[in-house]
Each structure stands twice: as structure tokens, then as C-alpha cells.
Design a protein around this motif. Sequence first.
Motif, mmCIF file in Angstrom:
data_model
loop_
_atom_site.group_PDB
_atom_site.id
_atom_site.type_symbol
_atom_site.label_atom_id
_atom_site.label_comp_id
_atom_site.label_asym_id
_atom_site.label_seq_id
_atom_site.Cartn_x
_atom_site.Cartn_y
_atom_site.Cartn_z
ATOM 1 N N ILE A 22 0.860 -1.179 0.000
ATOM 2 C CA ILE A 22 0.000 0.000 0.000
ATOM 3 C C ILE A 22 0.897 1.230 0.000
ATOM 4 N N MET A 23 0.830 2.003 -1.086
ATOM 5 C CA MET A 23 1.734 3.119 -1.290
ATOM 6 C C MET A 23 1.012 4.448 -1.100
ATOM 7 N N ILE A 55 -0.253 -3.614 -6.002
ATOM 8 C CA ILE A 55 -0.033 -2.298 -5.399
ATOM 9 C C ILE A 55 -1.371 -1.596 -5.214
ATOM 10 N N VAL A 56 -1.558 -0.999 -4.049
ATOM 11 C CA VAL A 56 -2.736 -0.163 -3.783
ATOM 12 C C VAL A 56 -2.253 1.249 -3.493
ATOM 13 N N TRP A 57 -2.828 2.209 -4.193
ATOM 14 C CA TRP A 57 -2.504 3.631 -3.998
ATOM 15 C C TRP A 57 -3.822 4.347 -3.717
ATOM 16 N N PRO A 58 -4.212 4.516 -2.448
ATOM 17 C CA PRO A 58 -5.520 5.095 -2.134
ATOM 18 C C PRO A 58 -5.635 6.550 -2.574
ATOM 19 N N SER A 59 -6.839 6.931 -2.953
ATOM 20 C CA SER A 59 -7.158 8.334 -3.217
ATOM 21 C C SER A 59 -8.036 8.848 -2.081
ATOM 22 N N ASN A 60 -8.244 10.161 -2.034
ATOM 23 C CA ASN A 60 -9.092 10.720 -0.992
ATOM 24 C C ASN A 60 -9.860 11.914 -1.537
ATOM 25 N N LYS A 111 -6.127 -10.933 5.496
ATOM 26 C CA LYS A 111 -7.158 -11.584 4.712
ATOM 27 C C LYS A 111 -6.634 -12.920 4.239
ATOM 28 N N ASP A 112 -7.530 -13.840 3.983
ATOM 29 C CA ASP A 112 -7.129 -15.177 3.566
ATOM 30 C C ASP A 112 -6.251 -15.110 2.327
ATOM 31 N N ARG A 113 -5.079 -15.733 2.411
ATOM 32 C CA ARG A 113 -4.139 -15.851 1.298
ATOM 33 C C ARG A 113 -3.608 -14.498 0.822
ATOM 34 N N GLU A 114 -3.580 -13.498 1.695
ATOM 35 C CA GLU A 114 -3.027 -12.197 1.334
ATOM 36 C C GLU A 114 -2.197 -11.650 2.489
ATOM 37 N N VAL A 115 -1.056 -11.046 2.166
ATOM 38 C CA VAL A 115 -0.222 -10.355 3.152
ATOM 39 C C VAL A 115 0.082 -8.969 2.597
ATOM 40 N N TRP A 116 -0.258 -7.939 3.378
ATOM 41 C CA TRP A 116 -0.116 -6.559 2.905
ATOM 42 C C TRP A 116 0.871 -5.791 3.767
ATOM 43 N N ASP A 117 1.608 -4.885 3.130
ATOM 44 C CA ASP A 117 2.584 -4.053 3.804
ATOM 45 C C ASP A 117 2.361 -2.595 3.404
ATOM 46 N N LEU A 118 3.004 -1.696 4.155
ATOM 47 C CA LEU A 118 2.958 -0.268 3.870
ATOM 48 C C LEU A 118 4.290 0.171 3.276
ATOM 49 N N CYS A 119 4.243 1.104 2.346
ATOM 50 C CA CYS A 119 5.462 1.698 1.808
ATOM 51 C C CYS A 119 5.424 3.195 2.100
ATOM 52 N N GLN A 120 6.400 3.663 2.848
ATOM 53 C CA GLN A 120 6.496 5.073 3.198
ATOM 54 C C GLN A 120 7.677 5.694 2.463
ATOM 55 N N ASN A 121 7.461 6.847 1.831
ATOM 56 C CA ASN A 121 8.599 7.462 1.141
ATOM 57 C C ASN A 121 9.411 8.363 2.065
ATOM 58 N N THR A 122 8.979 8.501 3.311
ATOM 59 C CA THR A 122 9.778 9.191 4.325
ATOM 60 C C THR A 122 9.414 8.605 5.684
ATOM 61 N N ALA A 123 10.390 8.492 6.551
ATOM 62 C CA ALA A 123 10.185 7.837 7.836
ATOM 63 C C ALA A 123 9.272 8.625 8.775
ATOM 64 N N VAL A 124 9.036 9.904 8.508
ATOM 65 C CA VAL A 124 8.255 10.713 9.446
ATOM 66 C C VAL A 124 6.751 10.560 9.242
#
Length: 300
Positions: A22-23, A55-60, A111-124
Motif C-alpha cells: 500500500i503506497m 499495489i494499492v494507492w488510495p485516493s481521498n 485476509k485469507d491468502r493475502e499479506v499486505w505491507d505499507l510503503c512510506q517514502n519518508t520515515a516521518v
Amino acid sequence: MGEAKRRKQQDPSYGKPLRGLIMTSEIVKRPEGTRVSASIEPQQLRYALLFWDKIVWPSNNLIFAAGNEDSAFLETTKILERPRHEFASTTDPAEPFVRSQLQEFQKRDNKDREVWDLCQNTAVLLASVSDATHPGGMGIELIRAIPVPDKDVPLNEILEFKRKRHAEFVALRAEIDTLAARLNSTSNPDTDLQQLIKHIDKACADALRVSSEWQFPVRLSNKKMALDLKPFELIAGGLGGLLGADYFNMSTSQEILAGIVGTAAAAKSIVKFTSDIGLQSIRRPRSPFSYIAYAHSELF
């Protein structure tokens, strides 16, 4: 040939848990204010495409990030999704992007058969959402060890390379997961750590070796991962002494780099451990949940 066997030959990920990332838009924190880009940082996007399946890139609803040709291309391939999130007004332009990431993570992880992570472009970024984080985490950083396609490499070329050399990059990701899980449970960190780092060193060397076959530019990168730990686990497992300790050298990666670019130009590949944040609501503390990649100069 059976259908399952045929699909396994064509898709190395077939039958394995989907690994998703998730980016967010590129976000730069400056003294004069926060700048949010309309797209994902191109080097981060290529890093994500190489190591993750989706890849998931949420909008708002508050700040529109239109994307670019790269994100449009990945949407047509169904690799990238853009779910929409609704928020009340905010004075921090980064907040809706970070909170939409967290909401997607909470919805999708485990979720079943899925593993998701976060991608941060800055540590803050995650650290700024104090109600969602806690200080009981560990950072694991691989320095000058990860080959990532240059930001200008066409995405279809990365997909083709990944199809041919998927195994080496999956193996590297698996070794990182194993390191994180063992660090969170070991009662003998000194002995286990040396062996685990040797495994990661070999996996990094294999990824570097196959990347040297590529005709497009590759950059050598750092990869920092955040692992959720509880303070009592740090003490009980004896891992607190790792934080701020000397670097652990990765000699096999160093040998491969020296063979590719020459001994004088080869950078030293090392591992280091730091304190980091954890997530309040995380349900799987035995593998990293957040990743950041920093690209260095062109490797080959």
C-alpha cells in the motif's frame, strides 16, 4: 499438462499468498510546509513492482492526486488499485494520504491468502499519526544491498524481467521475513542473528547477480523495514543490545558487487538495527509491516 501445473509454470506466484504493498503519493516535509506530489515517487514504484504482486494507492476526497503514465499503465494491468477514502477537512496535507494507507492496511491485512505491507517514502509519515503508532518497534536496514531498476526504466521491462527472475527476488523477501520472525521470538539472538544475516547476504547477492544481466540501468538501494515489537519482548529476547550496535557486514554481497563494478567502486553492503515505531492495531507482529527504499548512484 494440468491447468494448475501450467499456471504455476507461467506465474511463479500461483498458489502462494498474494503479497501486496500500500503506497502513497510522494510527500516531502519541509520547514516551510508539506509538499504532496500528484504521483508516486518513480524509484519507489519500481522497487514495489519488483518485490510485490499487487499495489494499492488510495485516493481521498480532500487532495486529488491524478497520477501519471506509470500509474495509468499499472491500472490497465490490474496490478494497481486506487480505492477512495473520505475524510473531514485537515490542515496537514499529508494526513489524508497516511490515514488512507492505514485504513487500507487494516482492511486488507490478514485476509485469507493475502499479506499486505505499507510503503512510506519518508520515515516521518507514520510517526506523525500518533494515535495509530507506538514506540515499541525495531528498524532493520539493508544498506547498499538491494538492486532496484532506475526510475526511468519502462514498467513493462520490469514486469518481463520479474517474470524471468521472480524466484531470486521472492527468496530475498522470504529471508527478510524469516529474519524478522526469528528476531521477534529468539532466545539466543547472537547465534541466530549471524546465521540469519548470512542467509540474507546470499539472497541479496543472488538478486545482484541476476540484475547484472539486465540491459537497463540499475541502482543500488537501502531497504529499511519496520518490525512491530513489544518492549518486554525486546528485553526478554535480549534484542535491545542490537539497537545502535555496530554494523553487520554482508561479505557475499560485497564479493558480487566487486565482481560487477570492480573492487575500488564496490560499496560495502551492511545490516544495521535501530529503534522504530510499531502500529497500534497490527495483528501480525512477526514480519515487517512497513518498508522504505532509498536509491543510491547508478550501479550498472
